[in-house]
Design a protein around this motif. Structure first.
Motif, PDB file in Angstrom:
ATOM      1  N   TRP A   1    -103.088  17.526 -39.225  1.00 33.02           N
ATOM      2  CA  TRP A   1    -102.272  16.420 -38.712  1.00 33.02           C
ATOM      3  C   TRP A   1    -102.787  15.902 -37.377  1.00 33.02           C
ATOM      4  O   TRP A   1    -102.654  14.717 -37.078  1.00 33.02           O
TER       5      TRP A   1
ATOM      6  N   ASP B   1    -102.184  22.955 -41.590  1.00 36.22           N
ATOM      7  CA  ASP B   1    -101.404  21.702 -41.510  1.00 36.22           C
ATOM      8  C   ASP B   1    -101.466  21.104 -40.098  1.00 36.22           C
ATOM      9  O   ASP B   1    -101.639  19.892 -39.927  1.00 36.22           O
TER      10      ASP B   1
ATOM     11  N   ALA C   1     -94.349   9.920 -43.609  1.00 38.84           N
ATOM     12  CA  ALA C   1     -94.436  11.233 -44.251  1.00 38.84           C
ATOM     13  C   ALA C   1     -93.071  11.691 -44.760  1.00 38.84           C
ATOM     14  O   ALA C   1     -92.975  12.306 -45.821  1.00 38.84           O
TER      15      ALA C   1
ATOM     16  N   GLY D   1    -100.510  14.583 -45.356  1.00 34.79           N
ATOM     17  CA  GLY D   1    -101.454  14.339 -44.258  1.00 34.79           C
ATOM     18  C   GLY D   1    -102.800  13.890 -44.768  1.00 34.79           C
ATOM     19  O   GLY D   1    -103.368  12.884 -44.292  1.00 34.79           O
TER      20      GLY D   1
END
Lengths: 328, 278
Positions: B228, B224, B111, B168
């Motif tokens: 994730w 988020d 990432a 993600g």
């Protein structure tokens, strides 16, 4: 022919006190499909162990299971002294290395950069000397700055081996390391595996090349979903085949049955070509003189009498061909 | 971070960046897309005349604001969508997973590589637009609106949060996809939902203020975190490995032997087992 895995293992293996790999009744299923079932064997420390079997026999899945990539459905295993479990995956992976059939190099990176990545993943500090040593072992010092995409398949395989050597593993799993290589490149890989043996590394070698297994492996196992047999190649030959004598005469014998039937030590015979015969005997050394005398007495001109030797390929074909699993 | 080895994480990130640098598609996307996203701001800056009323200016600036947020939302998603399926495609996934690297280290390392250039690029574009507006805008309300604290705060907060979302989702799609192109198309589509949320602010359907920006930022942060957690759960070694191999058909000849073995037996004219059988 005996088939019980446990019995085979008990008869043939000579497990060292500290086995590098110990597998007990290991099974892996993917839904309805069984990859391998009730597999048990041990690999001693420093041993080169061959793992043979036809396509789809479960060899690669076994390696992946022992390498903690896949969880077994049942059974247990100890790898490098660590019991196989979801919690010990990282610990085992630190102690072993696996080279898959496809070495899986990052083709846009150089040889050096590929090895730097894996040195980092194994936490090797400083990485430089380890990388240099690994490259030296596989004779690739001068190619370290080459992009992997520019390397031949044989050279890529050697980079894969260098990568597997980086972490100085206790056990190396090599999955078809000579697949697709020309004879020269394959011989180089064989020499590298010989080198690993001399260094005391335990090598778990899956291969389709029976002559490779015969040449390199201390012991072999033949898998066909279930483990069919484990043992030293010569031991397997003796166990599976009675002795045989190959007899060649200048001209075909007019009445071979008169010569061979009833001869002491000869259990059976068959023709093999026009003036060639194969005799099943309990002890080729004991039977050969008697057979020679019988042939001479029958007026035959003997060209040769020799003990027939069975290869590991014969053992493999015998086991796989008789296996109902393989016919499905 | 607890349980993560920074050395391994850095090794993964370094490898990703090295690969990106040598991948023309990624370099091209990084170089070309920002120019595309400058078209709308350029129109606002250079075309909007001084006669246009502040309400209309705010609307145009809102669209500019949204366009600039597409950069962190789309570029990383496209790159991340390649990350796992690309490894599988070139056969590097299995060797990677056989090392002691933890999945968190792989995911964060992968990432970091796209998030840093994407966020940097997005901030750079925003700064460029604000500077250009100050010097060249015909309508004085344009630079004033762009420089409002709430706009800058929103841009500062939304940019990394959108990038984290898109990476993600891109990674999750990549972990499940079997084809690179499909993964990249789906990854781009997946960046649309959070952009739709930010569009509410950009088009002043929800009036933008400091607290609105913070509120939306927190909302994106929660999304988020949840996303994730799902990605980490999906990143399972066995699933990643067997996803493409478990159902592979086995090539066995009618006799049950591998085809090559049968050919060899035939070429030998039968196999002697030493007991009179062939």
């Amino acid at each position: 022919m005996p088939t019980a895995t446990g019995a085979r293992h008990g008869e043939t293996s000579d497990p060292a006190a500290g086995a590098a790999i110990s597998v007990s009744h290991l099974t892996k299923r993917f839904g309805e499909r069984t990859a391998f079932e009730n597999v048990s064997f041990e690999v001693a420390g420093g041993e080169v162990f061959g793992f043979l079997g036809p396509n789809g026999a479960g060899k690669t899945t076994t390696v992946r299971t022992l390498g903690t990539l896949i969880a077994p459905t049942s059974g247990s295993a100890v790898v490098a002294g660590v019991p196989l479990s979801p919690a010990t995956g990282n610990e085992i992976r630190r102690l072993i290395s696996i080279m898959p059939e496809n070495p899986g190099l990052y083709l846009r990176l150089t040889v050096q950069e590929n090895l730097e990545l894996f040195a980092g993943l194994y936490g090797l500090h400083p990485a430089g000397p380890r990388i240099a040593h690994a490259l030296e072992v596989v004779h690739l010092e001068r190619r370290s700055r080459d992009l992997c995409r520019s390397l031949s398949k044989g050279l890529r395989q050697r980079v894969g081996l260098a990568r597997a050597l980086l972490s100085d593993p206790a056990i190396m799993f090599l999955d078809e390391p000579t697949s697709g290589l020309d004879p020269v490149a394959a011989r180089e890989v064989h020499e590298l595996i010989d080198g690993l043996r001399r260094r005391g590394v335990t090598v778990f070698l899956t291969t389709h090349r029976l002559e490779e297994a015969e040449r390199l492996c201390d012991r072999v196992a033949i898998l066909n979903t279930r483990l069919r047999i484990v043992g030293r190649p010569d031991e397997l030959r003796t166990r599976l085949f009675s002795g045989a004598l190959e007899v060649e005469t200048a001209l075909p014998l007019p009445t071979p049955e008169m010569v061979f039937n009833g001869e002491a030590g000869v259990q059976g015979w068959r023709s093999q070509g026009t003036a060639s015969y194969v005799l099943s005997v309990a002890d080729p050394r004991a039977a050969a003189p008697a057979v020679a005398r019988a042939l001479v007495a029958a007026g035959a001109d003997v060209v040769s009498i020799a003990a027939a030797r069975h290869s590991l390929e014969d053992v493999y074909l015998q086991l796989v061909d008789e296996d109902p699993e393989a016919r499905r | 971070m607890i349980g993560l080895d920074m050395g391994r994480l850095a090794a993964v990130a370094r490898k990703e960046i090295r690969e990106y640098r040598r991948t023309p598609f990624i370099v091209g996307a990084m170089l070309v897309l920002p120019f595309v996203f400058l078209i709308n701001p350029a129109i606002v800056i250079f075309v909007l005349s001084a006669a246009v009323k502040p309400a209309a200016v705010a609307k145009e600036v809102g669209s500019t604001f949204l366009v600039l947020l597409i950069v962190p939302a789309v570029i990383p998603a496209t790159i991340a969508a390649y990350s796992v399926v690309g490894e599988r495609d070139q056969g590097t996934l299995e060797p990677l997973l056989t090392t002691p690297v933890r999945r968190g280290e792989i995911l964060i390392g992968k990432a970091l590589a796209p998030v840093i250039p994407s966020v940097g690029l997005a901030y750079l574009l925003f700064a460029l637009v604000v500077i250009l507006a100050h010097f060249f805008a015909q309508n004085p309300a344009v630079p004033a609106t762009l420089s409002e604290g709430s706009h800058i705060l929103a841009q500062a907060l939304f940019t990394p949060l959108l990038a984290v979302w898109s990476i993600g989702v891109g990674t999750a799609i990549s972990a499940r996809a079997s084809d690179v192109r499909v993964a990249q198309q789906l990854g781009t589509l997946a960046s649309v939902p959070p952009l739709a949320v930010t569009a509410l602010v950009s088009f002043q359907i929800v009036p933008l203020g400091v607290w609105t920006a913070v509120g939306f930022g927190l909302g994106l942060l929660v999304i988020d975190i949840v996303m994730w957690r799902v990605v980490v759960a999906m990143f399972d070694r066995e699933r990643l490995i067997t996803g493409s191999h478990a159902a592979k058909p086995v090539a066995v000849s009618p006799s049950g032997l591998p085809a090559g073995t049968v050919r060899r037996i035939q070429s030998l004219g039968g196999v002697d087992d030493g007991r009179g059988h062939t």
